[in-house]
Enzyme design. Structure first.
Site, PDB file in Angstrom:
ATOM      1  N   TYR A   1      37.211  47.783  89.527  1.00 33.38           N
ATOM      2  CA  TYR A   1      37.880  48.998  89.169  1.00 33.38           C
ATOM      3  C   TYR A   1      37.253  50.267  89.313  1.00 33.38           C
ATOM      4  CZ  TYR A   1      41.831  46.033  87.979  1.00 33.38           C
ATOM      5  OH  TYR A   1      42.716  44.904  88.155  1.00 33.38           O
TER       6      TYR A   1
ATOM      7  N   GLY B   1      43.353  43.907 101.177  1.00 30.61           N
ATOM      8  CA  GLY B   1      43.632  45.410 100.850  1.00 30.61           C
ATOM      9  C   GLY B   1      45.038  45.763 100.055  1.00 30.61           C
TER      10      GLY B   1
ATOM     11  N   VAL C   1      48.036  43.016  87.094  1.00 27.92           N
ATOM     12  CA  VAL C   1      47.431  42.828  88.492  1.00 27.92           C
ATOM     13  C   VAL C   1      46.912  41.670  88.945  1.00 27.92           C
ATOM     14  CG1 VAL C   1      45.783  44.250  89.739  1.00 27.92           C
ATOM     15  CG2 VAL C   1      46.799  45.421  88.182  1.00 27.92           C
TER      16      VAL C   1
ATOM     17  N   PHE D   1      46.507  45.075  77.247  1.00 28.78           N
ATOM     18  CA  PHE D   1      48.106  45.381  77.634  1.00 28.78           C
ATOM     19  C   PHE D   1      47.836  44.999  79.258  1.00 28.78           C
ATOM     20  CE2 PHE D   1      45.847  49.326  77.686  1.00 28.78           C
ATOM     21  CZ  PHE D   1      45.890  49.881  78.930  1.00 28.78           C
TER      22      PHE D   1
END
Length: 412
Positions: A123, A92, A82, A412
């Site tokens: 998150y 956004g 990410v 990961f």
């Protein structure tokens, strides 16, 4: 206008460059790195944001299994890679990519989503909560109290140095045994073992580690460790550190033997444990546990529950009782009122209808306790969990907590 869409084969190298840019790595790929990245390409599971034909944000997910309390493997949507380029922050883009991926995961029937959070504040707003924690210990070998004359395991077990090919042969079966016993562990595919042994290289900085295997008196493989060494001599005295990349042990005997082996290597004066569980045996295997200092303690595996009933029914429980939970989920995947009834013989999680809730909690707070760790009573004290009945948080904790703590050794 920035367009968020699935990445195609033609987009992939641009996506890889954007990924490196987002992680502040040189945005140039070697042929070897491009080939390694191709191993991760699964159509539809890579997303990107494109502005004027250039990739400016990246997102990847892949199929995974997470071990629930009791040993069941739960289908998960593992989120990774990410990034948002510094030119396109606060627009956004991550929200769009995350929403699209989680909706697809729920449609597929994934019970949870998982990730390793680079930054803590991001998150929680997407429903993720830290479900496991990690610790690293640094062992001062000379203070540990271990016998410096130790020459191998007692009772007929043995330790041997092996190579990467041996690890690829022996490791997968051992890992399957270990992960069935440890909530929070995740599945490892062939690519994981190839990356950890240098067959596939995502970086030109690969250094071949040492590998050691522990075999029980029966000859069965019960432990594996990968480690590297660094340091030098100072004033004619050795000052070498053994850095553990990973250590897998199916039995306490294997764990004890591998740590003793690492602490017995000539010239090694310190051992850094790598990522271990907060309930690990390591410090207490030493005659002087104070010789093992905690040098890192941090959140690790984050979980996002997509299917409340599926997640809560997949795990086991040590006690008996029931609780009605009002789960708040702004994205809608897990929102609802659920009656959880549990016993050592089994559990059920069903819609609670008009029953009054005992607790109201956001989905990320439920994620924190799903693997048996965390505390709803602490969440209530912090104002993150609402007790609708006095004492309900402690009652729920008694049902959800486990005697052992979950652990995820993987990144990961």
């Amino acid at each position: 206008m920035t367009d968020v869409r699935a990445v195609t084969e033609d987009d992939f190298e641009d996506w890889q460059r954007a990924l490196r840019t987002g992680f502040l790595r040189e945005p140039v790929l070697t042929a070897e790195e491009r080939a390694a990245g191709r191993r991760q390409f699964v159509p539809g599971r890579l997303l990107g944001a494109f502005d004027g034909g250039r990739c400016v944000a990246t997102f990847r997910s892949f199929a995974q299994e997470v071990t629930a309390v009791g040993g069941a493997f739960v289908a998960a949507d593992a989120v990774s890679n990410v990034t948002v380029s510094p030119t396109h922050r606060r627009r956004g883009l991550l929200t769009q990519m995350m929403g699209r991926d989680l909706a697809a995961a729920r449609e597929r029937g994934d019970v949870v989503a998982t990730l390793i959070a680079a930054e803590y504040p991001i998150y929680g707003r997407y429903g993720f909560g830290p479900a496991t924690w990690t610790r690293e210990w640094t062992v001062e070998v000379t203070r540990s109290g271990l016998d410096p004359r130790w020459s191998g395991p007692a009772g007929g077990g043995r330790i041997d140095l092996v190579d990467g090919a041996d690890v690829r042969k022996l490791g997968p079966d051992l890992h399957e045994r270990v992960r069935r016993e440890r909530p929070g562990m995740v599945s490892r595919g062939e690519l994981w073992w190839e990356t950890e042994t240098g067959v596939v290289r995502f970086s030109s900085e690969w250094t071949e580690p040492f590998y050691a295997v522990y075999r029980a008196p029966s000859g069965e493989v019960e432990g594996l460790v990968s480690y590297e060494t660094g340091g030098d001599w100072q004033g004619k005295q050795p000052c070498v550190t053994a850095e553990v990349n990973w250590l897998l042990a199916a039995t306490p005997a294997a764990e004890d033997a591998l740590w003793r082996f690492l602490c017995s290597i000539d010239w090694v004066t310190k051992v850094r444990s790598g990522r271990r569980g907060p309930g690990d045996l390591l410090p207490f295997l030493l005659p002087d546990p104070r010789a093992a200092r905690i040098t890192e303690h941090a959140d690790w595996l984050w979980v996002r529950i997509l299917d409340v009933a599926g997640a809560l029914e997949a795990r086991t429980y040590e006690g008996s009782g029931s609780v009605v939970l009002e789960v708040v989920d702004e994205a809608g995947f897990a929102a609802g009122r659920y009656r959880l009834e549990v016993s050592p013989q089994g559990s059920s999680c069903t819609p609670a209808g008009g029953a009054a809730p005992d607790l109201t909690l956001p989905v990320n707070q439920l994620a924190e306790v799903w693997l048996g760790d965390g505390s709803l009573a602490r969440g209530a004290a912090l104002g993150r969990v609402q007790e609708e009945r006095e004492g309900a948080a402690r009652k729920a904790d008694a049902l959800l907590r486990t005697s052992g703590r979950p652990w995820c050794p993987d990144v990961f």
